[in-house]
Design a protein around this motif. Sequence first.
Motif, PDB file in Angstrom:
ATOM      1  N   CYS A 104       0.968  -1.306  -0.404  1.00 50.85           N
ATOM      2  CA  CYS A 104       0.028   0.036   0.290  1.00 50.85           C
ATOM      3  C   CYS A 104       0.969   0.952   0.074  1.00 50.85           C
ATOM      4  O   CYS A 104       1.855   1.351   1.316  1.00 50.85           O
ATOM      5  CB  CYS A 104      -0.955  -0.301   1.677  1.00 50.85           C
ATOM      6  SG  CYS A 104      -2.377  -1.086   1.098  1.00 50.85           S
ATOM      7  N   LEU A 105       1.155   1.650  -0.639  1.00 55.97           N
ATOM      8  CA  LEU A 105       1.385   3.299  -0.813  1.00 55.97           C
ATOM      9  C   LEU A 105       0.812   4.318  -0.710  1.00 55.97           C
ATOM     10  O   LEU A 105      -0.906   5.301  -1.076  1.00 55.97           O
ATOM     11  CB  LEU A 105       2.494   3.688  -2.360  1.00 55.97           C
ATOM     12  CG  LEU A 105       2.047   5.108  -2.517  1.00 55.97           C
ATOM     13  CD1 LEU A 105       3.691   5.005  -2.053  1.00 55.97           C
ATOM     14  CD2 LEU A 105       2.410   5.149  -4.103  1.00 55.97           C
ATOM     15  N   LEU A 106       0.939   5.531   0.160  1.00 54.34           N
ATOM     16  CA  LEU A 106      -0.407   6.899   0.641  1.00 54.34           C
ATOM     17  C   LEU A 106       0.603   7.255   0.655  1.00 54.34           C
ATOM     18  O   LEU A 106       1.259   8.087   0.563  1.00 54.34           O
ATOM     19  CB  LEU A 106      -0.762   6.577   2.622  1.00 54.34           C
ATOM     20  CG  LEU A 106      -1.125   6.417   3.010  1.00 54.34           C
ATOM     21  CD1 LEU A 106      -0.414   4.672   2.672  1.00 54.34           C
ATOM     22  CD2 LEU A 106      -1.215   6.213   4.451  1.00 54.34           C
ATOM     23  N   GLY A 107      -0.740   8.749  -0.496  1.00 54.37           N
ATOM     24  CA  GLY A 107       0.037  10.075  -0.940  1.00 54.37           C
ATOM     25  C   GLY A 107       0.539  10.853   0.086  1.00 54.37           C
ATOM     26  O   GLY A 107      -0.267  10.613   1.638  1.00 54.37           O
ATOM     27  N   ASN A 108       0.890  11.970  -0.085  1.00 48.36           N
ATOM     28  CA  ASN A 108       1.554  12.975   1.346  1.00 48.36           C
ATOM     29  C   ASN A 108       0.699  13.384   1.947  1.00 48.36           C
ATOM     30  O   ASN A 108       0.935  14.162   3.114  1.00 48.36           O
ATOM     31  CB  ASN A 108       2.460  13.690   0.420  1.00 48.36           C
ATOM     32  CG  ASN A 108       1.559  14.781  -0.798  1.00 48.36           C
ATOM     33  OD1 ASN A 108       1.251  14.491  -1.388  1.00 48.36           O
ATOM     34  ND2 ASN A 108       1.785  15.963  -0.113  1.00 48.36           N
ATOM     35  N   ASP A 109      -0.997  13.418   1.555  1.00 45.94           N
ATOM     36  CA  ASP A 109      -1.332  14.465   2.626  1.00 45.94           C
ATOM     37  C   ASP A 109      -3.034  13.316   2.949  1.00 45.94           C
ATOM     38  O   ASP A 109      -3.640  13.429   3.199  1.00 45.94           O
ATOM     39  CB  ASP A 109      -2.132  14.886   1.226  1.00 45.94           C
ATOM     40  CG  ASP A 109      -2.584  14.480   0.036  1.00 45.94           C
ATOM     41  OD1 ASP A 109      -2.974  13.747   0.336  1.00 45.94           O
ATOM     42  OD2 ASP A 109      -3.345  15.858  -0.703  1.00 45.94           O
ATOM     43  N   GLN A 110      -2.296  12.052   3.074  1.00 46.99           N
ATOM     44  CA  GLN A 110      -3.915  11.192   3.417  1.00 46.99           C
ATOM     45  C   GLN A 110      -3.471  11.126   4.629  1.00 46.99           C
ATOM     46  O   GLN A 110      -3.327  11.239   5.249  1.00 46.99           O
ATOM     47  CB  GLN A 110      -3.511   9.771   2.694  1.00 46.99           C
ATOM     48  CG  GLN A 110      -3.928   9.822   1.157  1.00 46.99           C
ATOM     49  CD  GLN A 110      -5.041  10.035   0.805  1.00 46.99           C
ATOM     50  OE1 GLN A 110      -5.847   9.320   0.118  1.00 46.99           O
ATOM     51  NE2 GLN A 110      -5.218  11.976   0.204  1.00 46.99           N
ATOM     52  N   GLY A 111      -5.422  11.275   4.920  1.00 45.56           N
ATOM     53  CA  GLY A 111      -5.477  11.071   7.006  1.00 45.56           C
ATOM     54  C   GLY A 111      -5.392   9.933   7.343  1.00 45.56           C
ATOM     55  O   GLY A 111      -5.296   9.019   6.729  1.00 45.56           O
ATOM     56  N   ASN A 112      -6.442   9.689   8.184  1.00 44.51           N
ATOM     57  CA  ASN A 112      -5.838   8.747   9.470  1.00 44.51           C
ATOM     58  C   ASN A 112      -6.670   7.460   8.588  1.00 44.51           C
ATOM     59  O   ASN A 112      -6.404   6.261   9.099  1.00 44.51           O
ATOM     60  CB  ASN A 112      -6.369   9.140  10.554  1.00 44.51           C
ATOM     61  CG  ASN A 112      -5.888   9.630  11.627  1.00 44.51           C
ATOM     62  OD1 ASN A 112      -4.905   8.795  11.671  1.00 44.51           O
ATOM     63  ND2 ASN A 112      -6.242  11.049  11.678  1.00 44.51           N
ATOM     64  N   ALA A 113      -7.938   7.968   7.884  1.00 46.81           N
ATOM     65  CA  ALA A 113      -8.234   6.497   7.448  1.00 46.81           C
ATOM     66  C   ALA A 113      -7.627   5.657   6.596  1.00 46.81           C
ATOM     67  O   ALA A 113      -8.213   5.009   6.545  1.00 46.81           O
ATOM     68  CB  ALA A 113     -10.059   7.047   6.336  1.00 46.81           C
ATOM     69  N   ALA A 114      -7.027   6.569   5.698  1.00 43.34           N
ATOM     70  CA  ALA A 114      -6.292   5.469   5.465  1.00 43.34           C
ATOM     71  C   ALA A 114      -5.155   5.126   5.628  1.00 43.34           C
ATOM     72  O   ALA A 114      -4.872   3.417   5.551  1.00 43.34           O
ATOM     73  CB  ALA A 114      -5.397   6.913   4.100  1.00 43.34           C
ATOM     74  N   HIS A 115      -5.124   5.755   6.347  1.00 46.07           N
ATOM     75  CA  HIS A 115      -3.813   4.888   7.478  1.00 46.07           C
ATOM     76  C   HIS A 115      -3.961   3.702   7.533  1.00 46.07           C
ATOM     77  O   HIS A 115      -3.808   2.170   8.038  1.00 46.07           O
ATOM     78  CB  HIS A 115      -3.043   6.051   8.810  1.00 46.07           C
ATOM     79  CG  HIS A 115      -1.803   6.409   7.881  1.00 46.07           C
ATOM     80  ND1 HIS A 115      -2.466   8.003   7.462  1.00 46.07           N
ATOM     81  CD2 HIS A 115      -1.122   7.023   7.882  1.00 46.07           C
ATOM     82  CE1 HIS A 115      -1.215   8.617   6.996  1.00 46.07           C
ATOM     83  NE2 HIS A 115      -0.188   7.949   7.340  1.00 46.07           N
TER      84      HIS A 115
END
Length: 349
Positions: A104-115
């Motif tokens: 999984c790759l998260l963008g620089n601005d993703q919030g708690n839900a994505a984490h």
Amino acid sequence: MNSILQPRPFRQTMHRLMNLLIFKVNQLGDNVVFLPLVQQLAAHFPHWRITVMTSPAAAPLYEVACPEARLLSFNTQDFNSSWKNPARLTRLLRITRALKPDTCLLGNDQGNAAHLLARLSRAALCVGPHVPERKLCFLLHHREPLIETDSAARQNWRIAQAMLARLGHPALPDAIPAPDLSAFGREGHVAIAIHAGASRAYKRWPLERFIALANKLADTHPVLWFDQNEAGEEMLAPRIRRVTPGSLHDFIRHLAGARHFIGNNSGPMNLASALGIPGTIFNGPSRPNWDPMWHSEKFDLLRDAALACQPCDLFSRPVNHCQNTFHPMACMDRWSVDEVHQRVLARLE
């Protein structure tokens, strides 16, 4: 380790199919500067299965300009608040786990839900930004520090490079290309294109000034106006061509044919930057890392260093309203129609 967080065994993926799940559920402009990363990953690793979670506003970017990626779109506000809503989070988790991501790759601005969704997906590797303000940042296997002076595109590039290093793959080239938007086409009208909108009110130069500027410019140049569906627009001169794009595809096609772009620091500005269209931009509260990412020499950024309140947006997030209580919207009010008109004409010479 708690079984709910236990990842699947890590697979070597250099020469075999890998499921990569990318989280980028956010505004159009955020995805414009992220698009070249997805395009480059798809080009360098054609054997990977790439899925992008994004917003409905941004989904057409990937549909047209990166058809190799599979898309899942979610309302940004509903997605970001899902970690506080068990029923909604459960539905999203079912979708995420059904993809069986390896990474999984998260963008620089993703919030708690994505984490949370990334970690609960059981992916062997979750990589994203190190943002101390994110309560669930600790769930990622690798947290890449963000450099405040880096552009948003560079921050995402660094996160992806860290992911590739963890996977044992060669790095992407250091230079970040502009996204390839050629698949959207181009209408060759060669007019001055004006877009008066932005996602938040405090990021907008007043509409009545945009209209006055458009009318003055139309005395000497063809002007294309993107309708905002606002009552004041009936004051636009009849000689101005007004368009209401039915889709993002239509919007980009019209924008690509412009001689010059005028607008706020928002998604359309990022599209103009990607297309290499010169522009005059009301910078407002935006930080320097949101300056045009490409062809910056072609842009006139309207910001006043004498304003102590500018920029008011924080490094990790927008503040969502003007912070200047003494002179609200000073960074926008600073620019008169006559001054901007002269600056645009000088750029057109």
